[in-house]
Scaffold this motif. Sequence first.
Motif, PDB file in Angstrom:
ATOM      1  N   GLU A  79      31.301  18.029  11.045  1.00  0.00           N
ATOM      2  CA  GLU A  79      31.769  19.251  11.256  1.00  0.00           C
ATOM      3  C   GLU A  79      33.284  19.452  10.915  1.00  0.00           C
ATOM      4  O   GLU A  79      33.659  20.538  10.426  1.00  0.00           O
ATOM      5  N   SER A 109      33.849  19.888   7.315  1.00  0.00           N
ATOM      6  CA  SER A 109      33.452  21.335   6.809  1.00  0.00           C
ATOM      7  C   SER A 109      34.268  22.112   6.301  1.00  0.00           C
ATOM      8  O   SER A 109      35.526  22.174   6.873  1.00  0.00           O
ATOM      9  N   ARG A 166      36.421  27.976  15.758  1.00  0.00           N
ATOM     10  CA  ARG A 166      35.507  26.976  14.690  1.00  0.00           C
ATOM     11  C   ARG A 166      34.069  27.748  14.909  1.00  0.00           C
ATOM     12  O   ARG A 166      33.693  28.355  15.761  1.00  0.00           O
ATOM     13  N   VAL A 217      25.077  25.521  15.147  1.00  0.00           N
ATOM     14  CA  VAL A 217      24.528  24.247  14.323  1.00  0.00           C
ATOM     15  C   VAL A 217      23.106  24.595  13.643  1.00  0.00           C
ATOM     16  O   VAL A 217      22.399  24.765  14.271  1.00  0.00           O
ATOM     17  N   ASP A 260      28.317  20.212   3.902  1.00  0.00           N
ATOM     18  CA  ASP A 260      27.645  21.316   3.862  1.00  0.00           C
ATOM     19  C   ASP A 260      26.895  21.542   2.631  1.00  0.00           C
ATOM     20  O   ASP A 260      27.279  20.785   1.564  1.00  0.00           O
ATOM     21  N   ARG A 310      27.995  28.169   4.162  1.00  0.00           N
ATOM     22  CA  ARG A 310      27.922  28.311   5.603  1.00  0.00           C
ATOM     23  C   ARG A 310      26.767  28.952   6.122  1.00  0.00           C
ATOM     24  O   ARG A 310      26.508  30.046   5.531  1.00  0.00           O
TER      25      ARG A 310
END
Length: 298
Positions: A105, A108, A165, A169, A250, A268
């Motif tokens: 994360e 990303s 953020r 998920v 990603d 994303r």
Amino acid sequence: MRDHAADPATDAFVAHRNLLFTVAYEILGSAADAEDVLQETWLRWAEVDLAQVRDQRAYLVRVTTRRALDRLRALRRRKETYVGPWLPEPLLTSPDVAENVELAESLSMAVMLVLETLSPTERAVFVLREVFDVGYDEIAEAVGKTPAAVRQIAHRSRKHVDARRPRQVVSPRQAQAALASFQHAVETGDMQGVLDVLAPDVVLISDGGGVRSAALRPVMGLAKVVRLLLVGLGDKEGSLTSESTTVNGDPALLLRVDGEIDSVMTIRVEDGLVTGIYFVRNPAKLTHIAAATPLTLN
């Protein structure tokens, strides 16, 4: 470097190299600058009397952080004159990185852009504390603050990042399914296919650095993003091909024109739809990804 087989300094540096690179990259957002920081760290490390180093890992992280902070402050001045949006330099990552949820994360594109809104010291503290769980005392030595001040900075930076953020998920299967649909639509120029895979509020950020054509501000909304994708990709001279890969943890497409890397498009995914597209076209940010092997946890 010295002869690896006979040199404890080299052995120690190599053992921690992936960690040091990732610390530098997350602070800087640039793989090329992170490599330079590692070279500077090695030159400092090669001069050290190992008998005087109590904790080699902590020492190396401290030197790397200090070098990265110095470079980040210089980078910030350069970014003030950067043409168009600035995106982090794409970094190939292996599947095992995705298994470490916190690390994946933090790498990303979405979170790296949030880190750009922190001050250099806040960014370093956040990376060391939240991603690598470094102790407050060690961080204090690395950033030149007291442990009490570091605790306050860590709390402030965590609150700032948490507020910005992405929350959701998705499973690797969902992400790969969305990528496959997106890749097919991009390769075939199928407008309906693109419409089906993009969220209504999708945002596309492109980084050409003033060298390659790119939107000078984020493009928001389904209609505008579809138009830019289909027109922009259709305008390329030569044969366009795409390769699915993993970038910054990603799903991503590596786009080539006549076999040469043209750009990297990272997506994303939320609720099975693409909500963010990060489109890096600046050639200076593609040299590392062309030659690099994926970052691993080892």
